[in-house]
Write a protein that holds these residues in place. Structure first.
Motif, PDB file in Angstrom:
ATOM      1  N   LEU A 251       4.459  -1.623   3.025  1.00 25.86           N
ATOM      2  CA  LEU A 251       4.048  -0.235   2.868  1.00 25.86           C
ATOM      3  C   LEU A 251       5.071   0.455   1.990  1.00 25.86           C
ATOM      4  O   LEU A 251       6.249   0.100   1.990  1.00 25.86           O
ATOM      5  CB  LEU A 251       3.961   0.447   4.238  1.00 25.86           C
ATOM      6  CG  LEU A 251       2.957  -0.202   5.213  1.00 25.86           C
ATOM      7  CD1 LEU A 251       3.079   0.382   6.603  1.00 25.86           C
ATOM      8  CD2 LEU A 251       1.532  -0.059   4.706  1.00 25.86           C
ATOM      9  N   SER A 252       4.609   1.400   1.213  1.00 30.85           N
ATOM     10  CA  SER A 252       5.517   2.152   0.347  1.00 30.85           C
ATOM     11  C   SER A 252       5.452   3.615   0.762  1.00 30.85           C
ATOM     12  O   SER A 252       4.337   4.148   0.870  1.00 30.85           O
ATOM     13  CB  SER A 252       5.095   1.981  -1.120  1.00 30.85           C
ATOM     14  OG  SER A 252       5.922   2.738  -1.944  1.00 30.85           O
TER      15      SER A 252
ATOM     16  N   LEU B  85       0.842  -1.197   0.000  1.00 26.92           N
ATOM     17  CA  LEU B  85       0.000   0.000   0.000  1.00 26.92           C
ATOM     18  C   LEU B  85       0.875   1.244   0.000  1.00 26.92           C
ATOM     19  O   LEU B  85       1.736   1.393   0.876  1.00 26.92           O
ATOM     20  CB  LEU B  85      -0.901   0.024   1.239  1.00 26.92           C
ATOM     21  CG  LEU B  85      -1.891  -1.135   1.372  1.00 26.92           C
ATOM     22  CD1 LEU B  85      -2.720  -0.976   2.631  1.00 26.92           C
ATOM     23  CD2 LEU B  85      -2.788  -1.201   0.140  1.00 26.92           C
ATOM     24  N   GLY B  86       0.649   2.114  -0.962  1.00 25.38           N
ATOM     25  CA  GLY B  86       1.358   3.388  -0.999  1.00 25.38           C
ATOM     26  C   GLY B  86       0.732   4.337   0.016  1.00 25.38           C
ATOM     27  O   GLY B  86      -0.492   4.424   0.116  1.00 25.38           O
TER      28      GLY B  86
ATOM     29  N   SER C 129      -0.547   4.303  -4.466  1.00 24.63           N
ATOM     30  CA  SER C 129      -0.546   3.099  -5.294  1.00 24.63           C
ATOM     31  C   SER C 129      -1.000   1.899  -4.477  1.00 24.63           C
ATOM     32  O   SER C 129      -0.916   1.897  -3.251  1.00 24.63           O
ATOM     33  CB  SER C 129       0.882   2.824  -5.803  1.00 24.63           C
ATOM     34  OG  SER C 129       1.738   2.711  -4.678  1.00 24.63           O
ATOM     35  N   THR C 130      -1.469   0.885  -5.181  1.00 25.81           N
ATOM     36  CA  THR C 130      -1.821  -0.394  -4.562  1.00 25.81           C
ATOM     37  C   THR C 130      -1.253  -1.486  -5.448  1.00 25.81           C
ATOM     38  O   THR C 130      -1.493  -1.474  -6.662  1.00 25.81           O
ATOM     39  CB  THR C 130      -3.360  -0.557  -4.496  1.00 25.81           C
ATOM     40  OG1 THR C 130      -3.921   0.608  -3.900  1.00 25.81           O
ATOM     41  CG2 THR C 130      -3.760  -1.792  -3.700  1.00 25.81           C
ATOM     42  N   ARG C 131      -0.478  -2.387  -4.864  1.00 28.18           N
ATOM     43  CA  ARG C 131       0.095  -3.490  -5.653  1.00 28.18           C
ATOM     44  C   ARG C 131      -0.202  -4.802  -4.951  1.00 28.18           C
ATOM     45  O   ARG C 131      -0.088  -4.891  -3.726  1.00 28.18           O
ATOM     46  CB  ARG C 131       1.606  -3.315  -5.836  1.00 28.18           C
ATOM     47  CG  ARG C 131       1.950  -2.089  -6.653  1.00 28.18           C
ATOM     48  CD  ARG C 131       3.442  -1.985  -6.933  1.00 28.18           C
ATOM     49  NE  ARG C 131       3.702  -0.871  -7.830  1.00 28.18           N
ATOM     50  CZ  ARG C 131       3.898   0.388  -7.454  1.00 28.18           C
ATOM     51  NH1 ARG C 131       3.889   0.689  -6.178  1.00 28.18           N
ATOM     52  NH2 ARG C 131       4.109   1.334  -8.343  1.00 28.18           N
TER      53      ARG C 131
ATOM     54  N   LEU D   7       8.505  -0.663  10.579  1.00 33.09           N
ATOM     55  CA  LEU D   7       7.407  -1.427  11.177  1.00 33.09           C
ATOM     56  C   LEU D   7       7.895  -2.800  11.635  1.00 33.09           C
ATOM     57  O   LEU D   7       7.604  -3.257  12.747  1.00 33.09           O
ATOM     58  CB  LEU D   7       6.295  -1.570  10.132  1.00 33.09           C
ATOM     59  CG  LEU D   7       5.029  -2.292  10.546  1.00 33.09           C
ATOM     60  CD1 LEU D   7       4.308  -1.531  11.648  1.00 33.09           C
ATOM     61  CD2 LEU D   7       4.104  -2.461   9.343  1.00 33.09           C
ATOM     62  N   SER D   8       8.669  -3.440  10.760  1.00 35.62           N
ATOM     63  CA  SER D   8       9.181  -4.772  11.063  1.00 35.62           C
ATOM     64  C   SER D   8      10.068  -4.733  12.317  1.00 35.62           C
ATOM     65  O   SER D   8       9.960  -5.581  13.209  1.00 35.62           O
ATOM     66  CB  SER D   8       9.963  -5.260   9.835  1.00 35.62           C
ATOM     67  OG  SER D   8      10.514  -6.484  10.089  1.00 35.62           O
TER      68      SER D   8
END
Ligand SMILES: NC(=O)c1ccc[n+]([C@@H]2O[C@H](COP(=O)([O-])OP(=O)(O)OC[C@H]3O[C@@H](n4cnc5c(N)ncnc54)[C@H](OP(=O)(O)O)[C@@H]3O)[C@@H](O)[C@H]2O)c1
Length: 364
Positions: free
Chosen positions: A228-229, A147-148, A270-272, A237-238
């Motif tokens: 996440l982008s 998810l951008g 964006s969504t990939r 986050l990780s």
């Protein structure tokens, strides 16, 4: 075509897009939420707390309700379906979707439930089903979403993300169900055709359970991942999850949601999605989708499903794969985001080496 579409949560981010898309097709829309008015909306609005017991909406048998709230009680869902109407469920939360399914199976109301409607779950389910149908040897499925952050998700979707950070969900890995805490491992996905693969962390989307049940003994592994982008946010986050921040973020999800909603958007909009399958020999096949803003993409698929449902079709528990194909969904996404791209690939293990820290034995 539906006589009227009732948008439960129609005053929110995704709901606003869905209302505009359906109204452009001449479909009558009513929005429903707790607020008294839905400012700026040309549609009739019903003010109702859907979490309150005993609430009821006067739906006709050929009406469609679209649930964007995760607030409805099981009784309310059954009340909609007992009127013979169709309910599209968009939730990605296991604790919400599984009891709803059980209640519908037990009560057998005359209406139709369509769950997993959206991008994830939704498009991910369509892509996974197509991949398994076209590559019957696949035993392991890895589903990654990126998810951008160039767009703010709505408050409910942000809250859902934070709630999931502390989850310890069961997932099917190498034929056995295991507890998989969020962020406990990661994997790289080729989200971008022209950029290096990016790491995504284990994250519990509901299709992790539902697809494992759908495919039953045919598939040994179904795991879902989130990136996440820009990618440094995924790394941050990780690291936070490794330090034990997940349960804290979950417990404080409400105040953290308010905090995050004040942050400026960051990076691309964006969504990939990558759905990757692997057989026993390590051969891989994948479907990769790239589209724009997540809330508008979600709305496009919801609107396409609302157009596709037919009150004359058999009632009961259905899912998005009963109503749309990947190509239907991509056509709807292209209307919303003309730069939407889909790629289908099948590669021999000698040609591919997607590195990733994954649970023992998931890959040979
Ligand atoms: N499947 C997918 O790919 C996907 C992707 C994104 C989102 N979603 C779903 O879409 C939902 C909405 O996301 P969003 O980004 O649009 O969030 P949002 O902007 O916060 O919208 C939530 C809506 O629900 C209403 N609502 C909340 N609690 C309610 C209650 N007790 N009774 C009546 N209405 C209530 C809110 O209005 P009031 O505050 O006025 O009540 C608002 O209209 C998420 O919860 C998720 O289930 C699915």
């Amino acid at each position: 075509m539906a006589r009227r579409v009732w948008l439960l949560g129609g005053s929110g981010k995704v709901g606003g897009h869905v209302a505009r898309m359906l109204a452009a097709d001449g479909i009558a829309v009513t929005t429903v939420s707790r607020r008294r008015h839905n400012p700026g909306s040309p549609h009739p609005h019903v003010s109702l707390d859907l979490a309150a017991p005993g609430t009821a909406l006067p739906l006709g048998a050929d009406d469609v309700a679209i649930n964007l709230t995760e607030a409805t009680t099981t009784d309310h869902v059954l009340a909609i379906l007992r009127q013979g109407a169709t309910l599209l469920e968009t939730s990605a939360t296991e604790e919400y979707v599984l009891p709803t399914r059980d209640a519908v199976r037990a009560a057998r109301p005359p209406g139709t439930l369509v769950d997993c409607v959206g991008v994830a779950p939704g498009l991910t389910n369509l892509m996974a089903h197509e991949l398994v149908r076209t590559h019957p040897g696949i035993r392991h499925l890895h589903i990654g979403g990126e998810l951008g952050l160039g767009e703010h998700a709505g408050a409910a979707a942000t809250r859902w993300f934070l709630d999931g950070l502390g989850a310890r969900t069961a997932a099917k890995v190498n034929g056995t169900w295991q507890e998989v805490p969020t962020g406990s491992f990661s994997r790289k996905f080729a989200f971008h055709p022209d950029r290096p693969a990016r790491r995504a962390i284990a994250y519990p989307f509901v299709e992790q359970t539902l697809l494992a049940e759908d495919f039953n003994s045919g598939i040994d592994t179904v795991l879902t991942y989130l990136a996440l982008s820009p990618p440094w946010i995924t790394r941050l986050l990780s690291a936070g999850l490794r330090l034990g921040a997940g349960p804290v973020a979950s417990r404080r999800a409400e105040s953290l949601t308010r905090f995050l909603m004040r942050f400026p958007p960051l990076g691309e909009t964006s969504t990939r999605i990558v759905v990757e399958g692997e057989d026993h020999a390590g051969n891989r096949a994948s479907i990769t989708l790239e589209t724009g803003e997540q809330s508008r993409a979600t709305a496009a698929i919801i609107a396409a499903t609302a157009r596709a449902v037919d009150p004359m079709r058999p009632a009961g528990l259905t899912t998005i794969v009963d109503w749309l194909t990947v190509d239907d969904a991509v056509a709807a996404l292209k209307d919303a985001h003309p730069r939407t791209r889909l790629a289908r690939t099948a590669v021999d293990r000698t040609e591919t080496a997607i590195p990733g820290k994954i649970p023992n034995g998931v890959t040979p």
